[in-house]
Design an enzyme around this catalytic site. Structure first.
Site, mmCIF file in Angstrom:
data_model
loop_
_atom_site.group_PDB
_atom_site.id
_atom_site.type_symbol
_atom_site.label_atom_id
_atom_site.label_comp_id
_atom_site.label_asym_id
_atom_site.label_seq_id
_atom_site.Cartn_x
_atom_site.Cartn_y
_atom_site.Cartn_z
ATOM 1 C CG ASP A 14 -1.554 1.319 1.505
ATOM 2 O OD1 ASP A 14 -2.575 1.606 0.873
ATOM 3 O OD2 ASP A 14 -1.030 2.089 2.342
ATOM 4 C CG ASP A 110 -3.869 3.584 -2.786
ATOM 5 O OD1 ASP A 110 -4.717 2.715 -3.078
ATOM 6 O OD2 ASP A 110 -3.992 4.332 -1.803
ATOM 7 C CD GLU A 111 -5.084 -0.978 -0.572
ATOM 8 O OE1 GLU A 111 -4.891 -1.520 0.523
ATOM 9 O OE2 GLU A 111 -6.213 -0.773 -1.039
#
Length: 414
Positions: A14, A110-111
């Site tokens: 993350d 974003d992960e």
């Protein structure tokens, strides 16, 4: 101890305050200032999309209204989102991950999940590999990332969300045999898949910690919530058989589009303008993937998203379609039947039960071939000259949002 025997090793990585971190990396003058990335404060998009760690020390949180964040921190620096830049850097980070393993699955912008079972020995042990990945991302993008580790995706996700983000090293390995000492002591809302509504249900049952859920009979949960009850029980026990797959999003079950309106819409005429635009967008995307669907669903919500003042309903069509006019007629049928006349803040349209569109149903009363040709001609014009190059006349009315939406990516300006 870092050896895992024959178990899989999965990372969930993350990016910390992804949008805000990108802006700080691009502008070193912002590095020691509290910043948020947020939309237009004059519209409903004036919501905090990302807050840097400094801003969070003032109590600023993601998804709150910008004006609330500014009250908490008077010297807050507000940066408008640059979605094209964020997408480009997300793809750059994916390429970094792919230099460590060929099994990388994006979970969000974003992960990302990484299955490193077959490659971890090339980089030392599990922790050394995680540290090398974090260093590469930092040196090449200026973004700090956190790594959750587990033998499957659900354990890696909960390791990152609940533990790695609080570790100075930014890494945590959540092991199934240690759940009683780690995960089970956390509040029930920390379990992956439990939102605010499910949290209230569990509290009414007297379940406040994950360990209490883990100790329940799965049959009790299944009787109450069906298959979702069993999934939550399995999650509490760290059970997940799903692979880290490069092709996770190749087969779509549905195509949908949702929009939060710039203001409350009060009349059916206003709302239907946006519903028509959503039908156009859903069908355009379906045609681009050479798909059509036979189930349409429409949802409307009022200004208070937590209140039960909206609806969500679906309808089975007589035949598959990716024609906007046909879809809009079905959407209007659902809307007229279920809308209670309350103000609407957000609307959404979905097309499901998708099949290839290489079969055309002949109709004595409708020239489907002509409609298909016209739709593809409009797609070609928009592809060449922009999404607002050709519009329905209704989109030029005050309620229309198509021209504004054409300037955005993911609901935010490019």
């Amino acid at each position: 101890m870092t050896k895992s025997g024959n178990k899989r090793i999965v990372f969930l990585i993350d990016m910390q305050s992804f949008y805000a971190s990108i802006e700080k990396a691009a502008n070193p003058q912002l590095r020691d200032q509290p910043i948020v990335v947020a939309g237009d404060p004059e519209r409903r998009s004036g919501v905090v999309l990302a807050a840097c760690p400094i801003a969070k020390t003032y109590g600023v949180v993601t998804a709150e209204a910008l004006w609330q964040a500014q009250q908490k921190c008077r010297h807050l620096v507000v940066v408008r989102p640059r979605m094209e830049t964020y997408i480009r850097i997300s793809m750059q980070i994916t390429q970094i991950f792919e230099s460590f393993t060929d099994k990388v699955e994006p979970y969000s912008i974003d992960e990302q999940f990484l299955d490193v079972t077959g490659s971890v020995h090339l980089f030392g042990d599990v922790y050394q590999m995680a540290a090398q990945i974090r260093q590469r991302v930092w040196l090449e993008t200026g973004i700090n990332c956190r790594v959750g580790i587990g033998e499957n995706k659900v354990l890696a996700k909960m390791a990152c969300d609940n533990f790695a983000k609080k570790q100075e090293a930014g890494v945590f390995w959540l092991k199934k045999e240690e759940l009683a000492e780690t995960l089970w002591k956390l509040p029930i809302e920390k379990l992956f898949g439990v939102g605010s509504r499910m949290k209230r249900h569990f509290h009414r049952m007297g379940v406040y910690e994950i360990g209490q859920l883990a100790g329940m009979s799965p049959a009790v949960l299944t009787r109450r919530w069906g298959v979702n009850g069993e999934v939550l029980w399995r999650t509490a026990h760290g059970m997940d058989d799903s692979p880290v797959s490069l092709n996770t999003y190749d087969t779509q079950k549905g195509i949908g589009h949702h929009m939060t309106l710039p203001r409350d819409y009060h009349t059916a005429a206003q709302i239907k303008v946006v519903l028509l635009e959503l039908c156009e967008e859903v069908c355009r995307r379906a045609r681009s993937k050479e798909l059509m669907g036979s189930v349409v669903s429409v949802g409307c919500r009022g200004a208070d998203l937590d209140a039960a003042n909206g609806f969500g309903r679906q309808l089975k069509l007589e035949e598959q379609t990716n024609d906007a006019t046909t879809l809009f007629e079905a959407v209007c049928c659902l809307f007229d039947r279920h809308w209670q006349g309350t103000p609407v803040r957000s609307v959404g349209v979905n097309l499901e039960q998708l099949v290839p569109d290489n079969v055309l149903q002949l109709n004595l009363f409708t020239d489907n071939q002509r409609r298909r040709s016209l739709a593809h001609a409009m797609d070609d014009i928009r592809s060449k000259y922009g999404q607002d190059a050709i519009l329905r006349a209704a989109s030029l009315l005050g309620a229309g949002q198509a021209k504004e939406r054409a300037r955005k990516i993911g609901g935010h300006y490019k």
